[in-house]
Write a protein that holds these residues in place. Sequence first.
Motif, PDB file in Angstrom:
ATOM      1  N   UNK A   1       0.844  -1.194   0.000  1.00 20.12           N
ATOM      2  CA  UNK A   1       0.000   0.000   0.000  1.00 20.12           C
ATOM      3  C   UNK A   1       0.878   1.241   0.000  1.00 20.12           C
ATOM      4  N   UNK A   2       0.482   2.224  -0.763  1.00 18.31           N
ATOM      5  CA  UNK A   2       1.242   3.459  -0.836  1.00 18.31           C
ATOM      6  C   UNK A   2       0.285   4.623  -0.940  1.00 18.31           C
ATOM      7  N   UNK A   3       0.718   5.795  -0.560  1.00 15.73           N
ATOM      8  CA  UNK A   3      -0.125   6.980  -0.678  1.00 15.73           C
ATOM      9  C   UNK A   3      -0.181   7.449  -2.129  1.00 15.73           C
ATOM     10  N   UNK A   4      -1.224   8.209  -2.430  1.00 16.30           N
ATOM     11  CA  UNK A   4      -1.378   8.713  -3.793  1.00 16.30           C
ATOM     12  C   UNK A   4      -0.255   9.676  -4.159  1.00 16.30           C
TER      13      UNK A   4
ATOM     14  N   UNK B   1      -9.207   0.340   5.945  1.00 11.31           N
ATOM     15  CA  UNK B   1      -9.437  -0.277   7.253  1.00 11.31           C
ATOM     16  C   UNK B   1      -8.270  -1.160   7.668  1.00 11.31           C
ATOM     17  N   UNK B   2      -7.706  -1.882   6.721  1.00 10.01           N
ATOM     18  CA  UNK B   2      -6.554  -2.728   7.029  1.00 10.01           C
ATOM     19  C   UNK B   2      -5.360  -1.881   7.468  1.00 10.01           C
ATOM     20  N   UNK B   3      -5.171  -0.788   6.786  1.00 14.20           N
ATOM     21  CA  UNK B   3      -4.005   0.051   7.060  1.00 14.20           C
ATOM     22  C   UNK B   3      -4.161   0.842   8.352  1.00 14.20           C
TER      23      UNK B   3
ATOM     24  N   UNK C   1       2.746   5.533  10.397  1.00  8.89           N
ATOM     25  CA  UNK C   1       2.196   4.855   9.226  1.00  8.89           C
ATOM     26  C   UNK C   1       2.563   5.553   7.921  1.00  8.89           C
ATOM     27  N   UNK C   2       3.263   6.690   8.049  1.00  6.93           N
ATOM     28  CA  UNK C   2       3.634   7.426   6.851  1.00  6.93           C
ATOM     29  C   UNK C   2       2.516   8.264   6.282  1.00  6.93           C
TER      30      UNK C   2
END
Length: 272
Positions: A30-33, A62-64, A115-116
């Motif tokens: 997962x990464x941010x936009x 929700x997972x993140x 979490x960044x």
Amino acid sequence: MASVSLLRVTPCAVISLNNEGKLSDAPIRMTRLEAAPVKTQAPAYAKVCTIVCGVISPLLANLYLHWLDSTWEKKAFGKRPHDAHIVRYADDFVILCSKRPEFYLDQAKKVLDRLGLTLNAKKTWIVNAMKEPFDFLGHRFAVQPSKVTGELKTFYYPTPKAMKSVKQKIRDVVRKGQHWDWPTLVKEKVNPILRGWGNYFKTGNSRKHFLSIANYTIWTLCIMLRKKHKKRGKGWRDHPSSWFYDYHGLFKLYSLSVTGDEGSRYARPVPS
């Protein structure tokens, strides 16, 4: 009482597919936009799917962000003496507290930093809910005197943005459907919009808002019929409300309004 809105970042799920079109054993990343494009060392036959604003986005959020919920529970912020309750849906959340809102906002920021993620400063603020309303998930929450008892109570109803959005949807579908078959337009195009929007907001104090949208729908349909048949006037005399509801099956939005005490408002039917 603090109202905090998390930055509306839709996580990108990068999922590797093998040459048969099935999920590989590679973990979901997962990464941010805002992040740079993801570079992979996958074989040439592998395919990469990036899911943005899809139906799986709330699940990935929700997972993140489960770490935020776990940290909040571990530190017992929702229990006394803190009584700071976090309410979250996907990547939007509010923190409800009666004191020290700056402290709890800072605690949430620390978790998000790990979490960044960062908070959107334009959508993050502290508000005294006893003095001014705040919006969350399409609802406006306001503490005001009851017209019946005069006691202060919390009311919630569709925000002006939600009202504007559903009006736009009705206006667009009626404009595009002026050459469609009338039953198709009403029952298959307009009714699903009214029913879906109404079911989402029906548990709130939305009766007046439902009446407003119902009247707007009839007004929009009347204008369309007047232009289509080149008639003068607004069409109210030829097409009153009963003409739409009784003869053409227009969904009665205000029929979803829930009245009475809180027990009946939030009661859910028990499956048989």
